[in-house]
Design a protein around this motif. Structure first.
Motif: not given
Ligand code: SF4
Length: 485
Positions: A301-307, A309-323, A333-336
């Motif tokens: 459920t979390s978002s990762f950079c496709n370039f 691989g670093s975690k962009l947004v951590h999610r647990f259920g409905l809770a989201a936390h920007l990384e 991390n990579c600027g893309k």
């Protein structure tokens, strides 16, 4: 209150001979004689005119999180004001909101009235910058959605429309200028599925989704995977293939876990390994952002950079936390560039923190149980003075509590989400004159109507937290569509 009293002339009316009318809002195009209602039960023929009975009438307003609506790439973690109508132009056999979506089951206690102005005032006062038209399909609330969305836009508030998009092109043309974000639920790329399980049909849904995409709106697609019906690999391939071919690889696709409900109770929750397999398939086919929904403790459920691989947004259920996601929608991390919108809504993410006031407060606790990862708190201030209620995590050792202000005579409902697997529960503190109820939310976009205090009735029976059911009956199993050519 009852929704059957007042009415007003509706849009998309076609007047016919003999005082009959046709409604051109949804593809059913119901033709009604005087006094008749359409399929949805909330639009009808009064004296030869098409009318709507639900302008300004719906379920209780609720503050939620944007992740509730299967929207992950627009202002992650933002608060939304969820607005749910009554009635629906579909009748899905597994609807989790059937007690308010099917007009014949609606109880007066669940119907509330408001105006476009009162909704904007509530949103602004609670520092909410997104209105979400949700729960039951908002298509049949057309006139009220547009009237309120126009005012919201003027007030700098976004409009989110969560819908199965069983809507005519004419109606979508009226709606499009007013909506910023669409969360479209496509049930399956399968005509037989639509006919048997939703009472609708597929092509208008696909046409509407393509039109929304072409209009350049923020769009995310979700697909409820029903156990033994639409949770197989071919179904996932068909869905991903359609998104790739008709929308684009950048459109987020959410495979959503189902729970037994309404007329499909004799089954079990979707096995998680089938959802995970769907995610792998869709990614291998070329989709860039594929998520699971109604599954809590997983990176799916979390978002990762496709370039990088670093975690962009951590999610647990409905809770989201920007990384590592940055405000300009790039990877820290990579600027893309990583396809996120409205990251400037950070100021509307959190309720403010404070210490508890000196006056005496009643305290309630809620312990998380089973698969439940969020609850609704409904609180009514019956006095003519403003006040506040407070909440915090049970594990919070500080003296600080989150504060929800309540205006004189205001009734407010809001969601509290479990932030991580270890968290045991919540504490809520409120003045003793506040009338309050807690509701367990079974899955996202669920609007529970029976509070914990009333107990879970036979009508609200669910798979959660423990359900030992049988598999779905043979007669409901469907042969899914052939793969896309
Ligand atoms: S919105 Fe209601 S009345 Fe209009 S066509 Fe659809 S089901 Fe019929």
């Amino acid at each position: 209150m009852s929704f059957k009293g007042e009415y007003q002339i509706a849009n998309l009316e076609q007047r016919l001979p003999n005082n009959e009318v046709r409604c051109n809002l949804s593809p059913r195009n119901c033709k009604m004689k005087e006094g008749q209602l359409g399929f949805c039960g909330v639009r009808g023929n009064r004296d030869g005119r098409l009318v709507t009975y639900t302008f300004g009438k719906g379920v209780h307003l609720t503050e939620e999180l944007i992740e509730t609506e299967a929207i992950y790439h627009f202002a992650p973690g933002a608060k939304i004001l969820s607005l749910g109508n009554i009635g629906c132009n579909l009748n899905c056999q597994y609807c989790q909101n059937w007690k308010t979506s099917q007009a014949k089951f609606v109880e007066d206690k669940d119907v509330h009235s408001f105006t476009p102005e009162s909704i904007i005032e509530t949103a602004l006062r609670h520092n909410i910058r997104v209105l979400s038209w949700t729960y039951n399909d908002p298509v049949v609330w057309h006139e009220f959605v547009i009237a309120t969305a126009k005012l919201a836009k003027k007030a700098g508030i976004y409009n989110l429309y969560k819908s199965a998009c069983f809507i005519t092109e004419e109606a979508l043309d009226e709606l499009l200028p007013h909506i910023d974000i669409f969360s479209v639920s496509i049930k399956a790329i399968d005509e037989a599925y639509y006919r048997k399980l939703t009472t609708g049909w597929l092509q208008p849904v696909l046409d509407a989704t393509k039109k929304i995409y072409k209009a350049g709106k923020h769009l995310e697609v979700s697909n409820l995977m029903i156990t033994d019906v639409s949770d197989n690999e071919q179904s996932a391939r068909n869905m991903a293939g359609w998104v790739l071919e008709n929308l684009g690889p950048e459109i987020p696709l959410h495979f959503v876990r189902f729970h037994p409900e309404y007329r499909m109770r004799d089954t079990v929750r979707t096995p998680i390994d089938r959802l995970e397999r769907a995610q792998v398939i869709a990614k291998e086919m070329g989709l860039q952002h594929v998520y699971l929904g109604n599954v809590a403790n997983t990176d799916a459920t979390s978002s990762f950079c496709n370039f990088c691989g670093s975690k962009l947004v951590h999610r647990f259920g409905l809770a989201a936390h920007l990384e590592s996601l940055k405000q300009d929608s790039s990877c820290g991390n990579c600027g893309k560039a990583v396809h996120f919108n409205a990251l400037d809504l950070q100021d509307s993410l959190e309720n403010s923190e404070t210490t508890l006031p000196d006056n005496e407060l009643v305290r309630h606790t809620y312990e998380w149980r089973g698969d439940i990862t969020s609850i609704h708190v409904q609180a009514k201030n019956p006095t003519n003075k403003a006040t506040s209620i407070y909440y915090r995590k049970q594990s919070d050792a500080s003296e600080l509590w989150k504060e929800i202000p309540l205006a004189a005579e205001e009734s407010f409902r809001f969601i509290l989400a479990k932030p991580n697997a270890e968290e045991s529960g919540l504490e809520i503190a409120l003045p003793d004159f506040i009338v309050s109820n807690l509701f367990e939310v079974f899955d996202r976009a669920h609007f529970p109507t029976i509070s914990i205090e009333e107990g879970v009735s036979e009508n609200d029976r669910t798979a959660l937290p423990k359900f030992e059911g049988k598999q779905i009956p043979e007669k409901l199993k469907l042969s899914l569509a052939e793969p896309n050519p």
